[in-house]
Design a protein around this motif. Structure first.
Motif, PDB file in Angstrom:
ATOM      1  N   VAL A  45     -20.093  16.497  40.992  1.00  0.00           N
ATOM      2  CA  VAL A  45     -19.574  15.311  41.353  1.00  0.00           C
ATOM      3  C   VAL A  45     -18.952  14.343  40.219  1.00  0.00           C
ATOM      4  O   VAL A  45     -19.579  14.169  39.284  1.00  0.00           O
ATOM      5  N   HIS A  46     -17.788  14.156  40.445  1.00  0.00           N
ATOM      6  CA  HIS A  46     -17.107  13.265  39.401  1.00  0.00           C
ATOM      7  C   HIS A  46     -16.707  11.778  40.112  1.00  0.00           C
ATOM      8  O   HIS A  46     -15.984  11.877  41.022  1.00  0.00           O
ATOM      9  N   LEU A  47     -17.255  10.820  39.633  1.00  0.00           N
ATOM     10  CA  LEU A  47     -17.236   9.509  40.130  1.00  0.00           C
ATOM     11  C   LEU A  47     -16.030   8.865  39.144  1.00  0.00           C
ATOM     12  O   LEU A  47     -16.393   8.711  38.048  1.00  0.00           O
ATOM     13  N   LEU A  48     -15.018   8.525  40.047  1.00  0.00           N
ATOM     14  CA  LEU A  48     -13.969   7.819  39.439  1.00  0.00           C
ATOM     15  C   LEU A  48     -13.861   6.234  39.454  1.00  0.00           C
ATOM     16  O   LEU A  48     -14.376   5.857  40.543  1.00  0.00           O
ATOM     17  N   ASP A  49     -13.566   5.448  38.621  1.00  0.00           N
ATOM     18  CA  ASP A  49     -13.358   4.068  38.666  1.00  0.00           C
ATOM     19  C   ASP A  49     -12.459   3.599  39.681  1.00  0.00           C
ATOM     20  O   ASP A  49     -11.139   4.007  39.568  1.00  0.00           O
ATOM     21  N   ALA A  50     -12.846   2.928  40.739  1.00  0.00           N
ATOM     22  CA  ALA A  50     -11.919   2.516  41.746  1.00  0.00           C
ATOM     23  C   ALA A  50     -10.691   1.830  41.225  1.00  0.00           C
ATOM     24  O   ALA A  50      -9.658   1.804  41.818  1.00  0.00           O
ATOM     25  N   GLY A  51     -10.777   1.055  40.041  1.00  0.00           N
ATOM     26  CA  GLY A  51      -9.661   0.198  39.684  1.00  0.00           C
ATOM     27  C   GLY A  51      -8.687   1.272  39.191  1.00  0.00           C
ATOM     28  O   GLY A  51      -7.593   0.880  38.634  1.00  0.00           O
ATOM     29  N   LEU A  52      -8.940   2.418  38.802  1.00  0.00           N
ATOM     30  CA  LEU A  52      -7.870   3.379  38.396  1.00  0.00           C
ATOM     31  C   LEU A  52      -6.559   3.393  39.452  1.00  0.00           C
ATOM     32  O   LEU A  52      -5.567   3.792  38.855  1.00  0.00           O
ATOM     33  N   PHE A  53      -6.775   3.231  40.817  1.00  0.00           N
ATOM     34  CA  PHE A  53      -5.995   3.236  41.711  1.00  0.00           C
ATOM     35  C   PHE A  53      -5.256   1.967  42.124  1.00  0.00           C
ATOM     36  O   PHE A  53      -4.601   1.757  43.232  1.00  0.00           O
ATOM     37  N   ASP A  54      -5.715   0.632  41.551  1.00  0.00           N
ATOM     38  CA  ASP A  54      -5.186  -0.479  41.972  1.00  0.00           C
ATOM     39  C   ASP A  54      -3.833  -0.762  42.073  1.00  0.00           C
ATOM     40  O   ASP A  54      -3.160  -1.424  43.035  1.00  0.00           O
ATOM     41  N   ARG A  55      -2.985   0.051  40.981  1.00  0.00           N
ATOM     42  CA  ARG A  55      -1.643  -0.231  41.217  1.00  0.00           C
ATOM     43  C   ARG A  55      -0.755   0.513  42.297  1.00  0.00           C
ATOM     44  O   ARG A  55       0.204   0.297  42.519  1.00  0.00           O
ATOM     45  N   PHE A  56      -1.690   1.429  42.813  1.00  0.00           N
ATOM     46  CA  PHE A  56      -0.847   2.061  43.961  1.00  0.00           C
ATOM     47  C   PHE A  56      -1.132   1.360  45.314  1.00  0.00           C
ATOM     48  O   PHE A  56      -1.003   1.809  46.486  1.00  0.00           O
ATOM     49  N   GLU A  57      -2.192   0.233  45.446  1.00  0.00           N
ATOM     50  CA  GLU A  57      -2.465  -0.566  46.613  1.00  0.00           C
ATOM     51  C   GLU A  57      -1.756  -0.704  47.558  1.00  0.00           C
ATOM     52  O   GLU A  57      -1.653  -0.800  48.710  1.00  0.00           O
ATOM     53  N   GLN A  58      -0.311  -1.060  46.833  1.00  0.00           N
ATOM     54  CA  GLN A  58       0.720  -1.316  47.942  1.00  0.00           C
ATOM     55  C   GLN A  58       1.204  -0.489  48.803  1.00  0.00           C
ATOM     56  O   GLN A  58       1.902  -0.519  49.914  1.00  0.00           O
ATOM     57  N   TYR A  59       0.821   0.877  48.672  1.00  0.00           N
ATOM     58  CA  TYR A  59       1.203   2.101  49.251  1.00  0.00           C
ATOM     59  C   TYR A  59       0.300   2.743  50.254  1.00  0.00           C
ATOM     60  O   TYR A  59       0.650   3.449  50.953  1.00  0.00           O
ATOM     61  N   GLU A  67       8.809   2.764  47.044  1.00  0.00           N
ATOM     62  CA  GLU A  67       9.220   2.243  48.271  1.00  0.00           C
ATOM     63  C   GLU A  67      10.110   2.875  49.182  1.00  0.00           C
ATOM     64  O   GLU A  67      10.105   2.871  50.400  1.00  0.00           O
ATOM     65  N   ARG A  68      10.720   4.254  48.563  1.00  0.00           N
ATOM     66  CA  ARG A  68      11.409   5.108  49.376  1.00  0.00           C
ATOM     67  C   ARG A  68      10.762   6.492  49.811  1.00  0.00           C
ATOM     68  O   ARG A  68      11.262   7.358  50.360  1.00  0.00           O
TER      69      ARG A  68
END
Length: 329
Positions: free
Chosen positions: A80-94, A202-203
């Motif tokens: 099991v590899h636990l990732l920091d959820a903040g790692l993906f904050d920059r992609f939230e808009q998608y 966006e595209r």
């Protein structure tokens, strides 16, 4: 160029051997489905050694226990590899306004995360079931390749090649990626994919998949569709065709892409029987299938499927439920 953050993880390394490494990137709620995928792989490859990895931002105690318990089987290891959820904050808009979750971006950290475990790894979506031996895939020489992929459906390929202006005219489904870790890292694929998402997201209709296709245009190795055999249940059910229609030997990994999944027992497709068979052998066998639609979108589809089967009154009842569920969302 965007840098890939160092993942926060918890894992253990038991040393190298002849294990075939397979990795999943799932939300906590998808462990049940992943469990059926793993069970199907083990059933059809009983003599192989496997190391299963799961990347997630959160894992319940029950899911961790059930997953790690798989290592009690001879020849099986689990990490099991636990990732920091903040790692993906920059992609939230998608992901904010779609059915995608941040888990779709977790596959971008796979090579960095697993480079100390293995030189190549098979990534699989959790809506895939194995129905045959993986011997031929394991025998594939990836020495000169970054990744082996499978083409998407013809109609999807035509649309996305045109939309993304792909020079080599090919487009793959990223639900299966057989990765040469060293070549991937050397080519900087993850960093380039992140840059593509942030600059052109966006595209993109399918955020990470489109970005991977743009970055790997002309650099991915295409292999037979049996290794990611796409099967959509919606078309079958709208046409009142509940049988699973796949020619013998045509598929090793059946990928139930689309909005209806085989763990939705309510849909009435024969694919549910295949999933149930695998599910009963999994560590999550006690977790029930979805006996009724779980949201308003599924309720609407269920109404359509019932109508196609001639169950008009029941179809209307479910359409009314769909309207009520949509108002409450």
């Amino acid at each position: 160029m965007a840098e890939l953050p160092e993942p926060v993880l918890q894992s253990g390394y038991a040393g190298g051997d002849d294990s075939f490494h397979i990795v999943f990137c799932v939300d906590d709620r998808y462990f049940r489905c992943m469990g059926a995928t793993i069970a199907s792989i083990l059933e059809h490859n009983p003599l192989r050694h496997f190391t299963f990895h799961v990347l997630a931002t959160k894992v319940s105690d029950d899911n961790r226990r059930l997953f790690e318990g798989l290592a009690q089987r001879p020849g099986v290891r689990c990490h099991v590899h636990l990732l920091d959820a903040g790692l993906f904050d920059r992609f939230e808009q998608y992901t904010r306004s779609s059915y995608y979750s941040s888990a779709i971006f977790a596959r971008l950290v796979i090579p960095d995360l697993l480079k100390s475990y293995t030189d190549r790894v098979l990534y699989l979506d959790a809506d895939i079931l194995c129905v045959g031996s993986i011997d031929a895939l394991d025998a594939l020489d990836l020495t000169q390749d970054i990744v082996a992929v499978v083409p998407d459906a013809i109609a999807t390929t035509q649309r996305r090649v045109a939309a993304l202006q792909l020079k080599h005219g090919r487009y793959f489904n990223s639900g299966m990626l057989f990765i040469n870790i060293a070549r991937w890292l050397e080519a900087g694929i993850s960093q380039q994919t992140i840059s593509a998402i942030l600059q052109q997201g966006e595209r993109f209709r399918f955020p990470d998949q489109d970005a991977l296709n743009v970055v790997l245009d002309g650099r991915a190795r295409y292999i037979d569709i049996r290794w990611n055999y796409l099967y959509g249940l919606v078309g079958d059910l709208e046409g009142n065709r509940p049988a699973l229609d796949i020619a013998p030997g045509a598929a090793t990994f059946i990928h139930f892409a689309g909005s209806v999944k085989p763990w939705g027992a309510w849909c009435g497709h024969d694919a549910v029987k295949l999933f149930e068979h695998c599910h009963r052998q999994s560590a999550w066998a006690a977790v029930p299938l979805d006996m009724a639609p779980q949201n308003y979108k599924e309720a609407r589809m269920h109404s359509r499927f019932l109508w196609a089967r001639g169950q008009r009154l029941e179809s209307l009842r479910w359409y009314l439920r769909y309207l009520r569920m949509r108002r409450r969302r």
